[in-house]
Design a protein around this motif. Structure first.
Motif, mmCIF file in Angstrom:
data_model
loop_
_atom_site.group_PDB
_atom_site.id
_atom_site.type_symbol
_atom_site.label_atom_id
_atom_site.label_comp_id
_atom_site.label_asym_id
_atom_site.label_seq_id
_atom_site.Cartn_x
_atom_site.Cartn_y
_atom_site.Cartn_z
ATOM 1 N N MET A 59 -46.000 -2.465 -22.634
ATOM 2 C CA MET A 59 -44.862 -1.626 -22.974
ATOM 3 C C MET A 59 -43.829 -1.679 -21.862
ATOM 4 N N VAL A 60 -42.575 -1.737 -22.264
ATOM 5 C CA VAL A 60 -41.464 -1.774 -21.319
ATOM 6 C C VAL A 60 -40.418 -0.781 -21.794
ATOM 7 N N CYS A 61 -39.923 0.007 -20.864
ATOM 8 C CA CYS A 61 -38.897 1.000 -21.153
ATOM 9 C C CYS A 61 -37.578 0.530 -20.537
ATOM 10 N N ILE A 62 -36.608 0.249 -21.382
ATOM 11 C CA ILE A 62 -35.269 -0.116 -20.924
ATOM 12 C C ILE A 62 -34.381 1.108 -21.147
ATOM 13 N N VAL A 63 -33.857 1.625 -20.066
ATOM 14 C CA VAL A 63 -33.044 2.850 -20.141
ATOM 15 C C VAL A 63 -31.703 2.555 -20.794
ATOM 16 N N GLU A 64 -31.392 3.344 -21.796
ATOM 17 C CA GLU A 64 -30.048 3.302 -22.379
ATOM 18 C C GLU A 64 -29.206 4.435 -21.804
ATOM 19 N N ASN A 65 -29.794 5.626 -21.700
ATOM 20 C CA ASN A 65 -29.101 6.776 -21.117
ATOM 21 C C ASN A 65 -30.125 7.750 -20.567
ATOM 22 N N ILE A 66 -29.741 8.423 -19.511
ATOM 23 C CA ILE A 66 -30.483 9.586 -19.042
ATOM 24 C C ILE A 66 -29.474 10.718 -18.892
ATOM 25 N N PHE A 67 -29.753 11.801 -19.582
ATOM 26 C CA PHE A 67 -28.898 12.979 -19.513
ATOM 27 C C PHE A 67 -29.673 14.094 -18.822
ATOM 28 N N GLU A 68 -28.958 14.960 -18.138
ATOM 29 C CA GLU A 68 -29.597 16.063 -17.437
ATOM 30 C C GLU A 68 -28.874 17.355 -17.784
ATOM 31 N N ASP A 69 -29.669 18.403 -18.028
ATOM 32 C CA ASP A 69 -29.117 19.724 -18.293
ATOM 33 C C ASP A 69 -30.068 20.747 -17.692
ATOM 34 N N LYS A 78 -35.009 1.826 -25.136
ATOM 35 C CA LYS A 78 -35.353 0.764 -26.078
ATOM 36 C C LYS A 78 -36.374 -0.119 -25.380
ATOM 37 N N ASP A 79 -36.979 -1.011 -26.140
ATOM 38 C CA ASP A 79 -37.879 -1.980 -25.524
ATOM 39 C C ASP A 79 -37.436 -3.383 -25.930
ATOM 40 N N PRO A 80 -37.999 -4.407 -25.309
ATOM 41 C CA PRO A 80 -37.559 -5.776 -25.602
ATOM 42 C C PRO A 80 -37.810 -6.214 -27.046
ATOM 43 N N LEU A 81 -38.684 -5.514 -27.767
ATOM 44 C CA LEU A 81 -38.997 -5.888 -29.147
ATOM 45 C C LEU A 81 -38.095 -5.195 -30.157
ATOM 46 N N GLY A 82 -37.212 -4.325 -29.683
ATOM 47 C CA GLY A 82 -36.255 -3.669 -30.560
ATOM 48 C C GLY A 82 -36.574 -2.225 -30.916
ATOM 49 N N LEU A 83 -37.718 -1.720 -30.484
ATOM 50 C CA LEU A 83 -38.057 -0.319 -30.741
ATOM 51 C C LEU A 83 -37.139 0.575 -29.908
ATOM 52 N N ARG A 84 -36.750 1.675 -30.487
ATOM 53 C CA ARG A 84 -35.911 2.642 -29.781
ATOM 54 C C ARG A 84 -36.538 4.019 -29.905
ATOM 55 N N GLY A 85 -36.236 4.865 -28.918
ATOM 56 C CA GLY A 85 -36.745 6.218 -28.969
ATOM 57 C C GLY A 85 -36.048 7.089 -27.955
ATOM 58 N N CYS A 86 -36.509 8.321 -27.871
ATOM 59 C CA CYS A 86 -35.981 9.227 -26.860
ATOM 60 C C CYS A 86 -37.081 10.171 -26.418
ATOM 61 N N GLY A 87 -36.934 10.665 -25.212
ATOM 62 C CA GLY A 87 -37.895 11.597 -24.657
ATOM 63 C C GLY A 87 -37.176 12.758 -24.003
ATOM 64 N N PHE A 88 -37.756 13.935 -24.147
ATOM 65 C CA PHE A 88 -37.246 15.147 -23.537
ATOM 66 C C PHE A 88 -38.254 15.595 -22.497
ATOM 67 N N PHE A 89 -37.810 15.827 -21.272
ATOM 68 C CA PHE A 89 -38.685 16.168 -20.163
ATOM 69 C C PHE A 89 -38.231 17.487 -19.553
ATOM 70 N N HIS A 90 -39.136 18.471 -19.514
ATOM 71 C CA HIS A 90 -38.857 19.729 -18.827
ATOM 72 C C HIS A 90 -39.486 19.619 -17.441
#
Length: 119
Positions: A59-69, A78-90
């Motif tokens: 698995m490889v994580c390519i950062v598209e954006n990191i937002f902070e609030d 996204k990853d090199p195979l075309g999968l995309r997603g998002c994660g929320f971290f507290h």
């Protein structure tokens, strides 16, 4: 450490498949809830989850954006195979206390040639 900085380090550890370092980024009672899966509770269980997942697929994580609030960081990836997603971290006191991730499990399994569970 700002949440954004911690998530930048998280991505680096993830891309190195360093489950021990990833585990150390979570609080003792953290929860990691990848929406296609059941929530994983506790630092050691989260570390074990990463270890098992890294053994299962590259698995490889390519950062598209990191937002902070405030205490939250949001990672669009996204990853090199075309999968995309998002994660929320507290993040509290430099540790992840809660993580929620959204991604397409069926696409992930197909892309990695992994078995698709039957219902």
């Amino acid at each position: 450490m700002r949440p954004r900085e911690l998530i930048e380090k998280w991505v680096e550890a993830f891309n190195n498949a360093d489950f021990d370092e990833l585990g150390e980024m979570y609080s003792e009672d953290a929860v990691n809830y990848q929406v296609p899966e059941e929530p994983v509770e506790g630092r050691e269980a989260i570390r074990k989850m990463f270890k098992e997942e890294f053994a299962r697929a590259e698995m490889v994580c390519i950062v598209e954006n990191i937002f902070e609030d405030g205490e939250w960081a949001i990672l669009e990836w996204k990853d090199p195979l075309g999968l995309r997603g998002c994660g929320f971290f507290h993040v509290v006191n430099d540790k992840i206390v809660f993580q929620r991730g959204y991604w397409d499990k069926l696409s992930f399994l197909r892309q990695h040639g992994l078995p698709i569970p039957e219902e």
